[in-house]
Design an enzyme around this catalytic site. Structure first.
Site, PDB file in Angstrom:
ATOM      1  N   CYS A 223     -24.189  22.569 121.915  1.00  0.00           N
ATOM      2  CA  CYS A 223     -25.330  22.528 122.838  1.00  0.00           C
ATOM      3  C   CYS A 223     -24.997  21.693 124.070  1.00  0.00           C
ATOM      4  O   CYS A 223     -25.398  22.023 125.192  1.00  0.00           O
ATOM      5  CB  CYS A 223     -26.548  21.956 122.122  1.00  0.00           C
ATOM      6  SG  CYS A 223     -28.047  21.919 123.122  1.00  0.00           S
ATOM      7  N   CYS A 285     -30.102  -4.108 154.003  1.00  0.00           N
ATOM      8  CA  CYS A 285     -30.491  -3.581 152.698  1.00  0.00           C
ATOM      9  C   CYS A 285     -31.761  -2.737 152.819  1.00  0.00           C
ATOM     10  O   CYS A 285     -32.756  -3.166 153.418  1.00  0.00           O
ATOM     11  CB  CYS A 285     -30.696  -4.731 151.709  1.00  0.00           C
ATOM     12  SG  CYS A 285     -31.222  -4.194 150.073  1.00  0.00           S
ATOM     13  N   CYS A 380      -1.143 -45.325 153.594  1.00  0.00           N
ATOM     14  CA  CYS A 380      -1.024 -44.942 152.181  1.00  0.00           C
ATOM     15  C   CYS A 380      -1.789 -43.661 151.901  1.00  0.00           C
ATOM     16  O   CYS A 380      -2.406 -43.064 152.781  1.00  0.00           O
ATOM     17  CB  CYS A 380      -1.531 -46.076 151.291  1.00  0.00           C
ATOM     18  SG  CYS A 380      -3.313 -46.362 151.441  1.00  0.00           S
ATOM     19  N   CYS A 385     -12.666 -39.989 154.128  1.00  0.00           N
ATOM     20  CA  CYS A 385     -13.089 -38.894 155.012  1.00  0.00           C
ATOM     21  C   CYS A 385     -14.210 -39.360 155.936  1.00  0.00           C
ATOM     22  O   CYS A 385     -14.879 -40.375 155.688  1.00  0.00           O
ATOM     23  CB  CYS A 385     -13.544 -37.703 154.173  1.00  0.00           C
ATOM     24  SG  CYS A 385     -14.078 -36.277 155.139  1.00  0.00           S
ATOM     25  N   CYS A 392      -7.748 -38.989 146.974  1.00  0.00           N
ATOM     26  CA  CYS A 392      -6.283 -39.089 146.979  1.00  0.00           C
ATOM     27  C   CYS A 392      -5.699 -38.028 147.891  1.00  0.00           C
ATOM     28  O   CYS A 392      -6.027 -36.840 147.759  1.00  0.00           O
ATOM     29  CB  CYS A 392      -5.745 -38.950 145.562  1.00  0.00           C
ATOM     30  SG  CYS A 392      -3.939 -38.886 145.469  1.00  0.00           S
TER      31      CYS A 392
END
Length: 434
Positions: A223, A285, A380, A385, A392
């Site tokens: 089928c 979208c 060093c 920042c 490090c």
């Protein structure tokens, strides 16, 4: 005295007949005055075709049924019944022609005339068996205009009776081969094959979840070769509304994927289709109206701002470069979909980004907080920042502000004794991470 005896015998005969009749037909209603009524369902083994005029199209709408609305039979037992007087019958039906109603009434009276005895059971069975003879060969009947409510009544009756018959039968499931009653089975509408509910629900659920939409058809192998997939209504009956909606979403997405100008919303809560102009990056979208860049998947940043490529966008560039080496036809398909000029620009951008990342890894270090690249000119490897983070310079690890040098004095640290590592040592250290 003889007359009273005859009356008593008649009452006893009537009482016995009604008691016996009520045991055979529990739906029989009696009012205590020798009156009663019973609904007689009409079912046939053959299929009958009923045609109803459609007033909008002026055509006949023909339906095929095997079950009909019940015929109501009312009776009154007059004095002298059953030997001296016949019962009085009233036949009510929404679908029998008036001529047939009269004929049935005459036939029931004829039964009594032949025997002059109790005939209620025979009368009911006569109505049940003789009702289908209202149709002439080839078992068709055309109803007059304005019979729309009758058509709905006939369809509802046939559907209910067919379902009741199905639920009382036994079937062998085509999947697990166990036997089940019809109430625990599904019968597929287009072909009539039957499986137990649990097997069919489990099978179709897996097909939807795995995207095997071509398997959403009859499970019989022969089928399935010609059968179409399930209708949405039948699918919802088997797997529920949630999986039916999931199927529609996946099927829509699959169809959209064949359109080179369709991309999909990057929002995980949406993932709706978004259309864009050929060769352009702006996509909007169709589901949530979110405007985004079809290359970097970020919210729209304009044509002049470069994409910060990552994730799927980098995969696209990598795929394109691989196809240029191994499969020119697939590379051309990507060029048609995204535009060769834009792809070339993205390839160049990816290569520049990779080179910049390589330089930053060998000669600098990214702040673990703000991702800013910091270059060491002198001093060093303890870096501070602009955002205030202590880290490090060699490995990028956070350092404690109170005592940042523990990291370089810990023998288990990869940066042990490398507080004043030279640029060459930094590069050798970073090459291990490339």
């Amino acid at each position: 005295m003889i007359k009273e005896t005859i009356i008593d015998e008649s009452r006893e005969l009537i009482s016995d007949e009604l008691v016996a009749l009520q045991s055979i037909y529990p739906e029989l209603e009696l009012d205590g005055n020798n009156c009663g009524r019973v609904s007689i369902p009409v079912s046939t083994e053959d299929t009958f075709y009923l045609s109803f005029p459609d007033l909008k199209t002026n055509k006949l709408d023909t339906i095929a049924v095997k079950h009909f609305p019940a015929i109501e039979l009312e009776f009154f037992l007059r004095q002298g019944y059953p030997q001296k007087s016949p019962p009085v019958f009233f036949v009510k039906s929404s679908w029998l022609p008036i001529q047939k109603v009269r004929a049935l009434t005459s036939h029931m009276l004829a039964l009594w005339n032949e025997i002059h005895d109790c005939v209620l059971f025979d009368a009911i069975e006569l109505v049940r068996s003789d009702a289908s003879s209202a149709f002439h060969s080839p078992k068709e009947m055309v109803f007059p205009p304005g019979s729309e409510s009758l058509k709905e009544e006939v369809l509802a009756t046939d559907k209910h009776a067919t379902l009741a018959e199905f639920e009382n039968r036994k079937f062998t499931c085509l999947i697990c081969f166990d036997q089940f009653s019809g109430k625990d089975c599904f019968q597929l509408a287009r072909c009539g094959h039957v499986c137990c509910k649990q097997c069919l629900t489990d099978y179709y659920s897996v097909c939807i979840e795995e995207g095997m939409f071509s398997q959403l058809k009859c499970v019989d192998l022969e089928c399935a070769k010609t059968a179409p997939i399930l209708s949405l209504e039948e699918m919802e009956m088997i797997v529920g509304s949630d999986l039916r909606k999931r199927f529609q979403e996946l099927d829509e997405k699959r169809r959209y994927e064949n359109d080179t100008n369709i991309v999909f919303c990057p929002r995980k809560s949406c993932q709706g289709p978004a259309r864009r102009d050929p060769g352009q990056k702006l996509a909007i979208c169709l589901k949530c109206d979110f405007a985004f860049c079809s290359f970097c998947q970020a919210s729209w940043h304009g044509d002049l701002s470069a994409c910060r490529l990552q994730g799927d966008s980098k995969k696209l560039v990598k795929m394109y470069l691989e196809h240029l080496e191994t499969d020119k036809d697939k590379a051309e398909e990507l060029e048609k979909r995204y535009g060769k000029r834009i792809l070339d620009k993205l390839v160049e951008q990816v290569r520049n980004d990779e080179e910049a990342e390589r330089w930053a890894l060998l000669n600098g270090q990214r702040c673990p907080t703000c991702d800013r690249v910091v270059e060491r000119i002198d001093g060093c490897c303890h870096m501070i920042c602009l955002c205030g983070t202590h880290f490090c310079f060699l490995c990028g690890a956070y350092l404690m502000e109170a005592n940042p040098y523990i990291h370089f004095n810990d023998p288990s640290s990869t940066c042990y004794a490398m507080l004043f590592a030279s640029p060459e040592e930094k590069q050798r250290f970073s090459e291990n991470w490339l």
